[in-house]
Structure formats: structure tokens, C-alpha cells
Design an enzyme around this catalytic site. Structure first.
Site, PDB file in Angstrom:
ATOM      1  N   HIS A   4     -23.869  -2.703-143.871  1.00 21.26           N
ATOM      2  CA  HIS A   4     -22.455  -2.946-143.523  1.00 21.26           C
ATOM      3  C   HIS A   4     -21.832  -4.066-144.361  1.00 21.26           C
ATOM      4  O   HIS A   4     -22.366  -4.406-145.409  1.00 21.26           O
ATOM      5  CB  HIS A   4     -22.314  -3.197-142.025  1.00 21.26           C
ATOM      6  CG  HIS A   4     -23.050  -2.170-141.215  1.00 21.26           C
ATOM      7  ND1 HIS A   4     -22.558  -0.912-140.961  1.00 21.26           N
ATOM      8  CD2 HIS A   4     -24.306  -2.204-140.654  1.00 21.26           C
ATOM      9  CE1 HIS A   4     -23.466  -0.217-140.270  1.00 21.26           C
ATOM     10  NE2 HIS A   4     -24.534  -0.976-140.073  1.00 21.26           N
ATOM     11  N   GLU A  50     -34.446  -0.945-138.813  1.00 19.72           N
ATOM     12  CA  GLU A  50     -33.591  -1.336-137.687  1.00 19.72           C
ATOM     13  C   GLU A  50     -34.407  -2.371-136.927  1.00 19.72           C
ATOM     14  O   GLU A  50     -35.333  -2.037-136.186  1.00 19.72           O
ATOM     15  CB  GLU A  50     -33.302  -0.117-136.785  1.00 19.72           C
ATOM     16  CG  GLU A  50     -32.525   0.996-137.460  1.00 19.72           C
ATOM     17  CD  GLU A  50     -31.008   0.784-137.443  1.00 19.72           C
ATOM     18  OE1 GLU A  50     -30.552  -0.320-137.069  1.00 19.72           O
ATOM     19  OE2 GLU A  50     -30.290   1.735-137.807  1.00 19.72           O
TER      20      GLU A  50
HETATM   21 ZN   LIG Z   1     -26.414  -0.767-139.182  1.00 17.75          ZN
END
Ligand SMILES: [Zn+2]
Length: 477
Positions: A287, A417
Site C-alpha cells: 500500500h 501477512e
Molecule cells: Zn495489505
């Protein structure tokens, strides 16, 4: 054994002053061309009954005393005048005719010509870039006698020896080169790069009349060449061509008389450093810019990703690896741009860092590690296991998924993640500086392991444990 020298990092060249006749010093090398770059004379002065010559590099010189007429000749090897104006001819107040000239290109000759009742002594200063030749009148007959005897014995010593043979032997990834001569060996070594080689000047030794046989290349030594160190000096230069970098070189002449033994072996530590410096890693903080990623409890995923990516970058860089970030600030970057950057770098490892989120079940937490192609599977496994061992966080499995950045990257690529920002406990781990450090450490260890670079004593510990296990088993039998 002689002292171990790492030939590329801390080679201690040895100096030998022997009689009045030869003193040859380290010749520095020009790594760009691989040629021995010429030393240059910057100044010549006459002061306090001494000729003082300054040069840009360490001086290699040989001197000889000649009779009829009585004179001292000094040749400086691989050396020229910085400018022609430095050439000098003068008569000193001691009635010495002193000449400093360059009769052949790249070789300086100094001649002191005077009466037989002169004592002339040369020596180098500590930095070896200044050659001083001191001249003094020998006053008494007794002094003159001593001097003449000294001169006589040095003339006897001047008869040069021959290089007899060179033997090369290989044993257990080590290569030993043994140089045999007819006289005891005084020598000087220096290293040259591109290609890597070790040169040895054997002083007062002349090359054999017949060429030496060709040598079979060993794992570490690709060849040996023999020639004269300089046109008018009795010194032989042996050049040992090395087939790889980062070799330890152990030169031993102490116990062998007319033999010089040079042992080459691989310096594993140095090799590891070189190996690491060639490694490139791309870290992709997920991001950025208007794309904040997950956002919970006042924390935005894009910022968490960047902090952990930067911490990881620092650890990897400290271990000598080259690291690239797809972004190092809060800017937006498309997935295609991230892939493009990675493609231009062609890294050994690509890792995309993310935080997870599940709006509907805030109770869900854990680490998820994604890979796509088979070459990335092992990397994903190491990363996943490493995070689980460094942090108290549930295992949310390794998964194969066609995420854009890992799917389009040709390098081993993993998307991690690291935890769920939507979960209170995971969010604590992801946003606390101490646990962020643990994430970075876990990731770096996994990457190093994947690249076969974990130099820490882990395998040893393992084998010790295995040994203990074996011992236990034996006791139980
Ligand atoms: Zn992400």
C-alpha cells in the site's frame, strides 16, 4: 608454520636487508589494469651528506658496488621521474659525482662515483617512499680496512643462485606451491588483482636457463609463470595465477633453507562477505499514499508495513546485503510499478509486507504467508516458521495464491501477512516497536537461511544436539 596472511586484506610483506647488495620492497599494484603501476620520483634533494629521494609509492631497489672505478649503483625498479626536470647530475662537497637518471623507461639508476675512501649506505624510511643514501669519508686506515673487508664479503655473496624447480601439490582443497633454489631464499610477495595473482620476487636468484615444465591447474592455482623481476637485476619473479578470490596465503621459508613453501586455501569468512555483497533483496511495503490498506484502532497498514520493511532493510544491510525498497515514503505505487521495479533489479528474494484484516470476525488472528511459484515455496516456509518462532502468534497457514506482485515476479517471491490489524492482540504485535523488531529479525533470518547464508552456529548446534541424541540412544541400548 609461517604466519598466516590473508593475501587480499592484510598481507604483511616481509622485508629483507641482506648485505649491502639487495633490498627490494613491495611493489604496489594498479587494480584497474592489473599491471604493476610505475612508481614516480617527486623530489631529489642533497642534504647532510645524503641523497634523499621521495617517491609516490613504496620503493623497490637493488644496489651493487662496482670497482674500477669505485662506485655504488642503485637501481629503483618500476620507477620514473614525475617530470624530466628531476634528472640530476652534480658533484657533492665530498667530491662525489652523483647521477640520477632514467636510462631505460621505468627504471631509475643512481650512481655515486668517487674515491675508495668513501662509505655509502642506503636505507628506506618507515613509509618506504623515501630512499636515503648517506655518504661519509672513511677517516682512518683501520676504518678503511673494515670497510674493504665488508665490501669483499658482500662481493662474494653477490654470486646469484638459480631457481631449480617449482612443485605444485593439491590436497583437501588446499594447494601448496614449493619453490626450490640453489641458495637460501630472500623474497618479497605482493598481490595483484584482475586477474588475481600472487607475485613473489626471489632476490639474488636468477631464473633457470631452460623453461620449467607446464603445471596442471589445481582447484586454486591456475598457473605459474617465471621470469626476471627486472632487466638488469638478479631477481626472479614467480607469478602464481589464482583461480579464485579470497584465498588465504601462508608463506613459509623459515625451516626450509633453499625452499619457499606457499600454501593457498579458501578464506570462508571473506567468501561469505563477497557472496553477501552480491545478493540483492527487494522489500515491498504494501500500500501507500491514498491506499492506506487496513485501518484499525488508529493504525494504518501502509505505515506499519513501511516501518517493518525499513527495520528489515537495516538488518539485511548490516549483514552486507544490498537491499531495495519499492517505496521508502508514503507514496502510492501501483502493483505493476512494484513488479517493474523488482524486474529491473532482478533480486535474489522479493518479499511483500502486509498486515491482514477481517472486518466481520475481529477474533481471527495469525500469520499467513503466500507464495505462487514452486521456487518460492521454501522461502515461504522459512519465513512462516521464523515468524512463528520469534513471536507469540497463531499459525494461519502457508497458502498458495495468485497475488499480483508474487505472481508476476520471476525471483523467489513471498507475500507475508504478518498479523491481523483487525484483531486487538495482533495489532499490538504489529504496532509495538519491540515486536516490530522481532518481525524484522524473523524475516531476515528466514531470508538468510533461504539464501544459504546463515553463518551463525546453528548447524553446529544442531549437530551437537544430534550427537547428544545419539549418545543418549547408545546409553539406552
Ligand atoms: Zn495489505
Amino acid at each position: 608454520m609461517g604466519n598466516i596472511k590473508n593475501i587480499f586484506y592484510k598481507l604483511n610483506y616481509l622485508r629483507f636487508y641482506f648485505s649491502f647488495l639487495f633490498v627490494i620492497f613491495f611493489i604496489s599494484a594498479n587494480p584497474a589494469t592489473g599491471q604493476i603501476s610505475a612508481n614516480q620520483i617527486t623530489s631529489i634533494k642533497w642534504e647532510n651528506n645524503s641523497l634523499v629521494i621521495n617517491t609516490t609509492q613504496k620503493i623497490t631497489y637493488a644496489e651493487s658496488r662496482l670497482k674500477e672505478p669505485e662506485r655504488l649503483v642503485i637501481d629503483i625498479l618500476n620507477c620514473s621521474f614525475q617530470n624530466k626536470g628531476l634528472e640530476k647530475r652534480f658533484k657533492s662537497e665530498l667530491e662525489e659525482d652523483i647521477t640520477v637518471s632514467e636510462p631505460t623507461t621505468g627504471q631509475i639508476r643512481i650512481i655515486f662515483l668517487g674515491s675508495a675512501s668513501m662509505n655509502r649506505k642506503s636505507y628506506l624510511t618507515n613509509n618506504e617512499r623515501t630512499l636515503i643514501t648517506k655518504i661519509a669519508r672513511i677517516n682512518t686506515d683501520e676504518e678503511k680496512k673494515i670497510f674493504e673487508n665488508e665490501q669483499q664479503s658482500s662481493l662474494e655473496k653477490y654470486v646469484p643462485g638459480f631457481l631449480k624447480e617449482i612443485n605444485i601439490e593439491e590436497e583437501d582443497h588446499e594447494t601448496e606451491v614449493v619453490i626450490s633454489t640453489t641458495k637460501s631464499i630472500k623474497y618479497n610477495t605482493y598481490t595483484l588483482k584482475n586477474p588475481d595473482r600472487l607475485a613473489i620476487d626471489l632476490l639474488n636468484i636468477i631464473p633457470p636457463k631452460d623453461p620449467l615444465p607446464k603445471y596442471m591447474a589445481t582447484q586454486l592455482v591456475s598457473g605459474v609463470r617465471v621470469g626476471r623481476a627486472a632487466s638488469n637485476i638478479d631477481a626472479t619473479r614467480v607469478v602464481i595465477d589464482l583461480s579464485r578470490e579470497n584465498l588465504d596465503c601462508d608463506v613459509d621459508s623459515t625451516l626450509l633453507g633453499n625452499k619457499l613453501k606457499i600454501k593457498f586455501k579458501i578464506n570462508k569468512e571473506k567468501e561469505e562477505i563477497v557472496k553477501k555483497s552480491g545478493i540483492k533483496i527487494v522489500i515491498d511495503p504494501g500500500h501507500g499514499g491514498y491506499d492506506t490498506g487496513a485501518s484499525y484502532g488508529g493504525f494504518e497498514e501502509k505505515a506499519v508495513n513501511l516501518i517493518i520493511a525499513e527495520k528489515l532493510k537495516k538488518i539485511l544491510e548490516d549483514s552486507g546485503i544490498t537491499v531495495f525498497l519499492t517505496r521508502d515514503d508514503d507514496s502510492f505505487l501501483s502493483l505493476a510499478e512494484r513488479v517493474e521495479i523488482t524486474h529491473s533489479i532482478r533480486p535474489n528474494v522479493f518479499i511483500s509486507i502486509h498486515g491482514n484484516a477481517l472486518k466481520t470476525s475481529r477474533g481471527i488472528r495469525g500469520v499467513e504467508t503466500y507464495y505462487w511459484n514452486s521456487q518460492s515455496q521454501k522461502l515461504a516456509y522459512y519465513i512462516h516458521k521464523s515468524i512463528l518462532s520469534h513471536l507469540t502468534i497463531p499459525d494461519h497457514f502457508i497458502r498458495r495464491a495468485r497475488f499480483y506482485v508474487i505472481h508476476h515476479t520471476s525471483s523467489p517471491a513471498v507475500l507475508a501477512e504478518l498479523g491481523f490489524l483487525s484483531n486487538h492482540d495482533d495489532r499490538k504485535l504489529l504496532t509495538n516497536s519491540t515486536t516490530q523488531d522481532q518481525y524484522a529479525k524473523a524475516l531476515s533470518e528466514a531470508i538468510l537461511k533461504f539464501l544459504d547464508l546463515d553463518t551463525e552456529s546453528k548447524p553446529e548446534v544442531k549437530s551437537k544436539k544430534q550427537e547428544e541424541q545419539k549418545l543418549k540412544e547408545k546409553k539406552n541400548e
